[in-house]
Design an enzyme around this catalytic site. Structure first.
Site, short mmCIF file in Angstrom:
data_model
loop_
_atom_site.label_atom_id
_atom_site.label_comp_id
_atom_site.label_asym_id
_atom_site.label_seq_id
_atom_site.Cartn_x
_atom_site.Cartn_y
_atom_site.Cartn_z
N TRP A 101 -19.90 4.44 30.77
CA TRP A 101 -18.61 5.13 30.71
C TRP A 101 -18.27 5.81 32.02
O TRP A 101 -17.13 5.71 32.49
CB TRP A 101 -18.58 6.11 29.54
CG TRP A 101 -18.52 5.40 28.22
CD1 TRP A 101 -19.45 5.40 27.24
CD2 TRP A 101 -17.46 4.54 27.76
NE1 TRP A 101 -19.05 4.61 26.19
CE2 TRP A 101 -17.84 4.07 26.48
CE3 TRP A 101 -16.25 4.11 28.30
CZ2 TRP A 101 -17.04 3.20 25.73
CZ3 TRP A 101 -15.45 3.24 27.55
CH2 TRP A 101 -15.85 2.80 26.29
N ASP A 175 -16.28 14.04 30.38
CA ASP A 175 -15.89 13.12 29.29
C ASP A 175 -16.87 13.40 28.15
O ASP A 175 -18.02 12.99 28.20
CB ASP A 175 -16.00 11.68 29.78
CG ASP A 175 -15.77 10.66 28.66
OD1 ASP A 175 -15.57 11.07 27.50
OD2 ASP A 175 -15.80 9.44 28.97
N LYS A 199 -15.03 9.34 17.61
CA LYS A 199 -16.49 9.41 17.50
C LYS A 199 -16.87 10.57 16.56
O LYS A 199 -17.62 10.38 15.62
CB LYS A 199 -17.14 9.62 18.88
CG LYS A 199 -16.60 8.73 19.99
CD LYS A 199 -16.93 7.27 19.83
CE LYS A 199 -16.20 6.33 20.75
NZ LYS A 199 -16.34 6.51 22.18
C1 LIG Z 1 -15.65 5.67 23.29
C2 LIG Z 1 -15.69 6.30 24.63
C3 LIG Z 1 -14.65 6.16 25.56
C4 LIG Z 1 -13.47 5.23 25.35
O1 LIG Z 1 -12.60 5.66 24.44
P1 LIG Z 1 -11.30 4.79 24.04
O2 LIG Z 1 -10.70 5.66 23.01
O3 LIG Z 1 -11.77 3.47 23.55
O4 LIG Z 1 -10.46 4.67 25.25
C5 LIG Z 1 -14.74 6.82 26.76
N1 LIG Z 1 -15.79 7.59 27.04
C6 LIG Z 1 -16.83 7.73 26.18
C7 LIG Z 1 -17.98 8.59 26.56
C8 LIG Z 1 -16.80 7.09 24.96
O5 LIG Z 1 -17.82 7.25 24.09
#
Ligand SMILES: *Cc1c(COP(=O)(O)O)cnc(C)c1O
Length: 368
Positions: A101, A175, A199
């Site tokens: 990521w 993030d 998540k």
């Molecule tokens: C799932 C995830 C993303 C991507 O998210 P989207 O909603 O698919 O754009 C970005 N960063 C992390 C750490 C993730 O787990």
């Protein structure tokens, strides 16, 4: 009969009580005669939903008053562009690459700024975190980006870096998509945090941004107005129609979290203790077994996402078929890593982790 335990990395399992409440309110939200999906986002009913949602989140995560909470759309990947459009001023931005990521984030930022990778664990196959003391932070960095929990690789920052102590005035961007609300956040070390909801907060479609107010108002001229943090903040996340139903579901999840911690003064720290216990149960079993292994350095292991491998990979399919039959869903690993992955977000009870460990143990016995 209980529902199966769902280990999906995202979109992920939601608390059953939340789904039940949403079902009960589906046709008529609290006597309004409308589903939440059918309401004007500017009407009184939805205004009360979004205000309660924001207040509960602020309380749960102890978000200081000088941070703004934004409800946006586009997911984590859109934020990979929206953050540099808002914070980079077209200058230098630093990335610590610790897995898939953060790598994606650095790549996207290059469209808007001079993105530098100032530390990376690529040589270690993303299995340990580079020590902050070794980061080569740029003197002119507009911000430093980390992914505080790498969902695919299963590495997590158990302490956020203190950039000031490292001699940098740059704000830290995290993030926190895949571990938001699983543990407290040290906001004194953070300038901006973002995460997709799917998540640990609710359904897909909602993106949470928590941003220090000093960082607002510096968007590039080309930044779409709907993605300009100041515009979103000034309009209470209603510059355009927000993802109303996803906000409602996240709000129900926050109420559920508050009920979970009602008998404890420590709030989200009580949730963290549960998550520590869940992760320990699984990692201890893996470390003690002959068949399974996890390759992440012990101090950097994610509590939320546990990738693991069978020593005999030809047995993967049999393992997954057996898991499915035992009511254990979505354990297949990410295609870039292989093997298995168990995601243990807040909605996963420890009984689910125990059921997984039981299955793993039973399966191991059949492999002798
Ligand atoms: C799932 C995830 C993303 C991507 O998210 P989207 O909603 O698919 O754009 C970005 N960063 C992390 C750490 C993730 O787990």
């Amino acid at each position: 009969m209980r529902r199966p335990f769902n280990f999906s990395a995202g979109p992920a399992a939601m608390p059953e009580a939340v789904l039940q409440q949403a079902a009960a309110e589906m046709l008529d939200w609290q006597g309004s005669g409308m589903s939440v999906m059918e309401m004007s986002h500017r009407g009184k009913a939805f205004m009360s939903i979004i205000e309660t949602t924001e207040r509960d989140l602020r309380e749960l995560l102890a978000v200081p008053a000088n941070f703004r909470i934004l409800f946006m759309q586009g997911g984590g990947l859109a934020e990979n562009a929206i953050v540099p459009m808002n914070l980079s001023r077209g200058g230098v931005v630093d990335f610590v690459v610790t897995g898939s990521w953060s790598q994606k984030s650095a790549k996207e930022a290059r469209k808007y700024a001079t993105a530098k990778v100032v530390a990376s664990n690529e040589a270690d196959a993303h299995t340990r975190l580079p020590s902050p003391a070794e980061w080569q932070i740029s003197a002119d960095a507009q911000y430093v980006h980390i992914c505080s929990n790498e969902t695919i690789n299963g590495v997590e920052f158990h302490e956020l870096p203190d950039l000031k102590a490292l001699g940098s005035e740059a704000p830290l961007v995290i993030d926190f998509s895949s571990h938001v609300a699983s543990r407290p956040v040290d906001w004194s070390r953070v300038g901006l945090a973002f995460g997709g909801a799917q998540k640990n907060l609710g359904p897909a479609g909602l993106t949470l941004v928590v941003v220090h107010e000093d960082l607002l108002g510096h968007a590039l001229a080309a930044c779409p107005s709907a993605f300009d943090y100041k515009m979103v903040a000034d309009n209470g996340s209603m510059y355009n129609t927000p993802p109303t139903y996803a906000i409602y579901m996240a709000g129900l999840t926050f109420q559920w979290l508050k009920r979970q911690t009602a008998d404890s003064a420590s709030g989200i720290a009580a949730i963290e203790q549960r998550n520590i216990a869940k992760a320990a149960l699984l990692y201890d079993f893996i470390d003690g077994s002959q068949l399974y292994r996890n390759t992440v350095a012990t101090g950097c292991r994610s509590r939320m996402n546990v990738p693991f491998f069978l020593r005999d990979e030809s047995r993967n399919e049999a393992f997954l078929v057996g898991a499915q039959a035992a009511g254990l869903l979505q354990l297949k690993g990410h295609k870039s890593v292989g093997g298995m992955r168990a995601s243990l977000y807040n909605a996963m009870p420890i009984e689910g982790v125990q059921a997984l460990v039981n299955h793993m143990s039973d399966f191991e016995k059949t492999q002798a």
